[in-house]
Structures are given as C-alpha cells and as structure tokens.
Write an enzyme that holds these catalytic residues in place. Sequence first.
Site, PDB file in Angstrom:
ATOM      1  CG  ASP A 241      -1.767   1.231   1.332  1.00 50.30           C
ATOM      2  OD1 ASP A 241      -1.555   2.178   0.533  1.00 50.30           O
ATOM      3  OD2 ASP A 241      -2.655   1.272   2.205  1.00 50.30           O
TER       4      ASP A 241
ATOM      5  CG  ASP B 244       1.906  15.455  12.208  1.00 47.52           C
ATOM      6  OD1 ASP B 244       2.420  14.373  12.524  1.00 47.52           O
ATOM      7  OD2 ASP B 244       1.387  15.654  11.065  1.00 47.52           O
TER       8      ASP B 244
ATOM      9  CG  HIS C  55      -4.581  12.300  11.044  1.00 52.22           C
ATOM     10  ND1 HIS C  55      -4.773  13.607  10.679  1.00 52.22           N
ATOM     11  CD2 HIS C  55      -3.287  11.990  10.728  1.00 52.22           C
ATOM     12  CE1 HIS C  55      -3.636  14.080  10.151  1.00 52.22           C
ATOM     13  NE2 HIS C  55      -2.722  13.124  10.177  1.00 52.22           N
TER      14      HIS C  55
ATOM     15  CE1 TYR D 158       4.680   8.503   9.078  1.00 50.80           C
ATOM     16  CE2 TYR D 158       4.408  10.810   8.468  1.00 50.80           C
ATOM     17  CZ  TYR D 158       3.962   9.690   9.132  1.00 50.80           C
ATOM     18  OH  TYR D 158       2.808   9.729   9.863  1.00 50.80           O
TER      19      TYR D 158
END
Length: 679
Positions: free
Chosen positions: A22, A174, A137, A307
């Site tokens: 994914d 973030d 989120h 990331y």
Amino acid sequence: MASGTALIYDDEMTSHRLLWEDPICDIEIPERLSSCYKNLKCYNLVERCLSVPVREGTEDEITLVHSLDYLEVVKNTQKMSEEELRKASANYDAVFFHPTTYRCAKLAVGATLQLVDAVMSGTTRNGMALVRPPGHHSQRDAANGFCVFNNVAIAAKYTQRKYDVQRVLIVDWDVHHGQGIQYIFEEDPSVLYFSWHRFEHQRYWPSLRESNYDVVGRGKGEGFNMNVPWNKIGMKNSDYLAVFLHVLLPVAFEFDPELVLVSAGYDSGIGDPEGQMSATPECFAHLTHFLMHLAKGKLCVVLEGGYHLRSLSESVCMTIKTLLGDPLPALSGEMKPCLSALESMHDVRAAHKPYWKCFSYEDLTPLKDLSTKSCQLEEGEPVQTGIPLVNQQEAAKTNSDEATKTDKFLELHMKEILSLEPAVRTVVAVAEGNADLLPSFVQMEMNGDSEELKAIVRAFAAEFVNVEKVLNVLGNMLAVLEKIVKKKVTSGLVVSPEASLSSALALKHCRNLRLQKVLCIFVGDMDMNIDLDDGKAFLINICGKQSEQANTKYSISLNWKEDAEGSTFSSMLFGVILPVAYSYQPDLVMIVVGSNQILGTNGISLLISLLQGLAQSRILALIQDTEVQLLEDIAKPLTGDITPCFGTCTPALQENIHMVKELRKELQQEWKMLQCSGK
Ligand code: Q9C
Ligand code: ZN
C-alpha cells in the site's frame, strides 16, 4: 519544584506493521520508533531520562474520546485474517490494521497517560512518549491517517478528570492537520488546540474545509481552535519561529495553561517525504524551549508523524536534549519569514482578533470572505491524491535520492551544531558573601588575578575610577567572558559595583576576542558608553524613564511603564525583543541589570530564559551589586533551570502597547522577524 525528564518507550509498539502493499501507508514503519530510541542511546540521552514503563490504556480511558462501537471494531481486528484486516482497513482513509494493532494502540494510549501522570504528579518536570500508532487524525468513530486511538486527546480529557485541571494547551506541530483533535474539542474552551499544517489551499491531504484559519471553534469553544495553514511547501526555521512568536505564544501565555501537550509530528521537518518542509532539527529544540515556559514547565511531548528516519530521530533527540535543559544550538538559516507564511500569519491573527487581548490592539485588515462551502478549491477540481501512477517509479527514485541527500546534510549539520557544546554550563564571579545565594551546581571563577587580565582592566578603567578597587571584580569578569568565548563554559554571571562600566569593558574585550556580534540588553537605569556604529554590538535598553536618544539601527530603547502587579510583558518580549534578537543572530548575549529595573523577578527570569535561544545559549549576565537580591532569579535560568510561574498575561498598558506598535513599524524593514503580515 519538579525536575527531570521522563522517557516512555517500549519495543512492543514496533510489532504493528503493514502486511500488504500500500503505497500510501508504507511510510509508517516500525523503524520510526526503533531508530529514534537508537539515536537517543547514541547521544547518551536515554540514561539522562527517567525511564517510565508503558501500560495499556483501559477501556474507560479510551472511551473518554472514542465510542464503544468503535472500540469494539478495533478490538475485533485482533483475530482477523490478513484478508479481513485488509477489508477492515479499507473502511478508513489511510489506515492499516495488524493483529497486534489493538494491543499497540492501547499501549500508545497508556504510554501517553503514564507520561501525563509522571508530570502531573511531580515525579518529573516534563517528558516524551515515543509511541505507535500515532493519534491526532483519529476520531470518535473512526481511524484515519495511520491513527487508531487519539492518544493526545485522551490524555487531555484524562488530565482534566484526574487532576482537576481547567486549561490544557495542545500544540500540534505535525505537518498534517490533527482534525481528530479539532473535532473532539471544537466546542470546549478548556482545551486550546493549535495546529499548523500543509494545506496548499485545501489541495493537500486531508483536504478539509475545516482546516483553514477561519475555523476557530464553535459555541463556548469559539476562539480556542487555531489553524495555521501552510499554502506553500518548503517552510523554514524562520517561518516556524515567526508563527510561534506572533501567533501561538502570545495566545498561549494569555490562555495560561496548566498543562501543555505536544502532538509532536516530525513530518514538518526537513527531508520528510510527506511534509516537504525545510525545518532543521534544532528548530524543534527552539519550539520545545518556548513551550517549557508555560504551565510551570509541565510539558508532555507525544510522537505523531515523521517519515524520514534520520530527520525524525535527530529532531527527537533535539527535543529531548532541550527538555533536559541543555543549551540550545543556534537556529540556522536566513531569519526572514516567506511571503506565504506572512499571509497565513496575518489571516490567523485577524481571525482570532475578537477572542484574544494580545491581538485586540493590532491593525489587522479584515478577512477575505471565504465561502462557506469550500475554500479556493474550484467546484469539480480534483483534489491532489498523490503521484500519478505512471510517474511513481521515477518519483520513488527522486524521493530516495532526496532522502539520501538529506541524510548526508543532516550528518554534517548535526556534527556542526553539537560538536562545540561546552562541558560546563554556568560559571559565576561574585563576592564570597553572595555565594550562598547561588544554585549549588554552578562553578565559581577565581582567575581574575592573572596579570594579563589585570593589565587589560588597568588600561581600560584607569581614567574612570579607582582601578585597584575594582581590579579583581573586573578581572574575574574578563576571565568569565573568555571562558564563554572560548567555549569552555556556556554562560556566566558576574556581580559588579560598576555594571555599566563593566559592560563597556566586556564589550571592548569582545572586540579583542574577535566576536562579530554581541547583543547587549540593559535593564534598569544606567549610563551606557558603547560604540554602536559598526553593527558589532546591538543595544536594547529597557528602562522606565523616557530616554532622550532616538533609536538608531543598532540601538533601541523600550520605555516601559510599570505594569500592574503580576502582569507580564509578552507583547514586548514576543513582539519586539525576541524577533529583533533572532534577526540579529548574535554570537553572544550580554544582559546588564542595573537599579530600578521595572520587569520584576518573573519578567527578568523569563527574559533571560528565552534569550538562551540565541547565540547557542552563550550569555554573560552582569548585575549591579545593589541588585544582588536578584542573583538566584538570574542564576537559575542561566543554568537551564526554568522555575518561575509567570501567571496569566494581564492586558498591557495603552502606552506600552502604543510604544511596541510604533517600534515594530519602525524596525521591521531592517529586522525581518518582526514581520507578521504580508501587507
Ligand atoms: N493520498 C500522520 O502523520 N496520507 N499521519 C494520505 C492520500 C496520509 C499522516 C495521502 C498521511 C497520514 C500521523
Ligand atoms: Zn503527520
């Protein structure tokens, strides 16, 4: 007063992982957590923290925020086959489940609550929880954007219940909008939610109308939701700093939280494939440092995104070093916010003008009328959903080239900013009788009787005073100054019978030592004989009485009328002093405290504490001997100890407001960090 930093980490949270292909979710990997911990060990930071064990969050705790139905849905993923897990994941946007996801998500909640308990109970002053999956989120009834349970939102509700806390500040740095947190506290004035996020006029994920600056909260919660949309990528250290100085901090100090929670995503850092921003790791040291001055230092940092492994782990290390009270590395890069950032800042300040006193006196042109339905997104225009399929391979290659480039950059950059950190934090030179006023761990300076230094003092002071009387004091001061300049120590404190004479000598010696830029801050009534023409010194004079001298390029006077009891001076600090100081980028800060200083002990501690963001925390403090009662309040922030409780920010006096406004107008062409509007 609590001290120490808690670190909460457990390997078990690395077991949650993506089992199938994914391209959207494949960046949320277990190594995000393990590489942070590895790097913390590498910097010897783990052993300096108090290690607190994780626990599972309970069902009662999870349902403080989430519905029972949703809890059941996540619980049921434990025994699913891969096929079923895929199907369950597909019910949500950008989410993957693994058989251990439920367990890990409960640990992530529990880790966050353990952190909050350590801080609220006074076991430690602050701390960080390294958790996966992230939380900001996720919503009452939904997982979203790699997030399962909303760790930080649960922590806010938990703290309010358990510790009877009235006001919690959540800072979400973030790069994505934590829409989950926004929804949960939209109508709640007891939780102030601040988020900046990549937005690109609503083209960037999650592409929500409600992520824009004009969404300020509803009902009783109106004014307690702050969104700063980034409409361009590539935001830098100076853009983040400007938003802190001109948007978040004035409001945060006015709000006066009892606890600060950080939704700490590092995808807003350089090299991150999602954020595409340019903030370097030390930027997070500065952001952390600012927040440490709220809520009596009660600061809980909780990992969200991030990331690029190297960028993420270096930034996490900078955060924890700062929580521990280490000196701050200088903020790199040009100190000038970009036009797009200025526009965002203007818009959010204008949107919040009705709710916060700190903005109420500002001339903010009214907002553009945003349509109620969508923002600048044209009807039918497709929302950017990532890279078109055909270019994916090429893009993947470019991305990995970029990532390697950032790796190399960061390796050098971190060496550069961390290599020269002095082993000793603070030295002092005071009369022996005053030594017991000092924190026990500072080092005393006695080298003032070196003949070489004495000769410098004699040559300088002969014409002014009885040299022999001040020879030792001034000699000691020069010895302290040399140690700072030669990076043997970070900061120094000197008590002198002649503070203004001392400062002139110190400045002269700075020139001998080839320091390029010294920021001098005078607090109180003093005569100053300082040569200010060549830009090697910048003078800020904070005094109660009107000065006759006009401001010049390198000399400004802040004539501050004494405020009501307990009032702080945040408009001067965040509105003038810090923006000018960060723009000037000094190599050393010299603060001189004379008689009749009008800031009060809290004000002076806050000033000194926040000045540690400059010049790699290199500060020389000179105190007039008549003000020796301030010794402890000045020594503590120099050693990295942030103790004072600043209290709420009462409205500043009209005269002060006016002075600050005029000064900002006058100076903002020269000192760009003062700017907070594109107009
Ligand atoms: N085209 C956190 O950083 N990206 N979550 C979806 C869809 C999802 C980020 C892109 C990014 C989720 C915690
Ligand atoms: Zn994120």
